[in-house]
Design a protein around this motif. Structure first.
Motif, PDB file in Angstrom:
ATOM      1  N   HIS A  93       0.833  -1.201   0.000  1.00  0.00           N
ATOM      2  CA  HIS A  93       0.000   0.000   0.000  1.00  0.00           C
ATOM      3  C   HIS A  93       0.872   1.258   0.000  1.00  0.00           C
ATOM      4  O   HIS A  93       0.560   2.232  -0.688  1.00  0.00           O
ATOM      5  CB  HIS A  93      -0.946   0.028   1.198  1.00  0.00           C
ATOM      6  N   ARG A  94       1.966   1.238   0.753  1.00  0.00           N
ATOM      7  CA  ARG A  94       2.882   2.394   0.748  1.00  0.00           C
ATOM      8  C   ARG A  94       3.483   2.604  -0.638  1.00  0.00           C
ATOM      9  O   ARG A  94       3.586   3.723  -1.120  1.00  0.00           O
ATOM     10  CB  ARG A  94       3.995   2.185   1.773  1.00  0.00           C
ATOM     11  N   ARG A  95       3.904   1.511  -1.243  1.00  0.00           N
ATOM     12  CA  ARG A  95       4.501   1.599  -2.583  1.00  0.00           C
ATOM     13  C   ARG A  95       3.472   2.111  -3.597  1.00  0.00           C
ATOM     14  O   ARG A  95       3.773   2.957  -4.437  1.00  0.00           O
ATOM     15  CB  ARG A  95       5.027   0.229  -2.988  1.00  0.00           C
ATOM     16  N   ALA A  96       2.258   1.580  -3.509  1.00  0.00           N
ATOM     17  CA  ALA A  96       1.195   2.013  -4.417  1.00  0.00           C
ATOM     18  C   ALA A  96       0.873   3.492  -4.210  1.00  0.00           C
ATOM     19  O   ALA A  96       0.638   4.221  -5.176  1.00  0.00           O
ATOM     20  CB  ALA A  96      -0.053   1.164  -4.214  1.00  0.00           C
ATOM     21  N   SER A 127      -4.030   5.563   1.103  1.00  0.00           N
ATOM     22  CA  SER A 127      -3.872   6.268   2.377  1.00  0.00           C
ATOM     23  C   SER A 127      -4.841   5.702   3.407  1.00  0.00           C
ATOM     24  O   SER A 127      -4.479   5.484   4.564  1.00  0.00           O
ATOM     25  CB  SER A 127      -4.136   7.764   2.215  1.00  0.00           C
ATOM     26  N   ALA A 128      -6.080   5.481   2.973  1.00  0.00           N
ATOM     27  CA  ALA A 128      -7.088   4.931   3.884  1.00  0.00           C
ATOM     28  C   ALA A 128      -6.713   3.521   4.324  1.00  0.00           C
ATOM     29  O   ALA A 128      -6.934   3.145   5.474  1.00  0.00           O
ATOM     30  CB  ALA A 128      -8.453   4.918   3.205  1.00  0.00           C
ATOM     31  N   ALA A 129      -6.108   2.751   3.422  1.00  0.00           N
ATOM     32  CA  ALA A 129      -5.707   1.392   3.781  1.00  0.00           C
ATOM     33  C   ALA A 129      -4.529   1.399   4.747  1.00  0.00           C
ATOM     34  O   ALA A 129      -4.343   0.444   5.512  1.00  0.00           O
ATOM     35  CB  ALA A 129      -5.342   0.607   2.525  1.00  0.00           C
ATOM     36  N   LEU A 130      -3.744   2.466   4.723  1.00  0.00           N
ATOM     37  CA  LEU A 130      -2.591   2.550   5.619  1.00  0.00           C
ATOM     38  C   LEU A 130      -2.955   2.999   7.024  1.00  0.00           C
ATOM     39  O   LEU A 130      -2.189   2.789   7.962  1.00  0.00           O
ATOM     40  CB  LEU A 130      -1.541   3.505   5.039  1.00  0.00           C
ATOM     41  N   VAL A 131      -4.119   3.633   7.167  1.00  0.00           N
ATOM     42  CA  VAL A 131      -4.548   4.078   8.493  1.00  0.00           C
ATOM     43  C   VAL A 131      -4.830   2.840   9.321  1.00  0.00           C
ATOM     44  O   VAL A 131      -5.579   1.962   8.922  1.00  0.00           O
ATOM     45  CB  VAL A 131      -5.795   4.989   8.394  1.00  0.00           C
ATOM     46  N   ASP A 132      -4.228   2.797  10.479  1.00  0.00           N
ATOM     47  CA  ASP A 132      -4.400   1.647  11.355  1.00  0.00           C
ATOM     48  C   ASP A 132      -5.540   1.938  12.325  1.00  0.00           C
ATOM     49  O   ASP A 132      -5.340   2.637  13.318  1.00  0.00           O
ATOM     50  CB  ASP A 132      -3.092   1.385  12.117  1.00  0.00           C
TER      51      ASP A 132
END
Length: 140
Positions: A93-96, A127-132
């Motif tokens: 997700h960060r790379r994307a 960004s939303a997927a990276l939010v924990d």
């Protein structure tokens, strides 16, 4: 003491060969660069789809493939298969997100609204997927 130059000037030779060398416009160069960024984003999206399938990623992959095909003059992109078994979803997700950001910059510089909107949407999604989402700590 002085011997005249017997060969042509480098500048004269460069001018003569320019006619033989195919040149691309700035727009063509930006199309190539944007297609490359979107193709890389498509590869990461396909890897994410294999590790964590979702309808959003399926839709995004098809839209990305459509944009890459458009930018490459009708040549569809090569699609990736999941080869990163040990890859972490967060790292992908960060790379994307980074790739979508690069694509957004190029799309904005060439005023490609469709690619810019798609890139911005993908940045938001990653960004939303990276939010924990952590659960609140409760006393008890």
């Amino acid at each position: 003491m002085y011997e005249p130059i017997r060969t042509k000037s480098v500048h004269t030779m460069a001018d003569a060969t320019d006619a033989d060398f195919p040149h691309r416009s700035r727009e063509e160069e930006l199309d190539i660069q944007l297609a490359g960024h979107l193709a890389a984003l498509l590869t990461v999206t396909d890897e994410l789809r294999a590790l964590a399938p979702s309808a959003d990623l399926d839709t995004a992959a098809e839209r990305l493939a459509g944009q890459v095909t458009r930018l490459r003059g009708g040549v569809p992109p090569t699609r990736a298969t999941a080869t990163t078994r040990g890859a972490r979803v967060t790292a992908l997700h960060r790379r994307a997100h980074a790739l979508a950001g690069r694509a957004l910059v190029v799309a904005a510089s060439r005023a490609d609204t469709a690619a810019a909107i798609l890139s911005a949407e993908r940045m938001d999604a990653h960004s939303a997927a990276l939010v924990d989402p952590r659960e609140p700590i409760t006393a008890g």
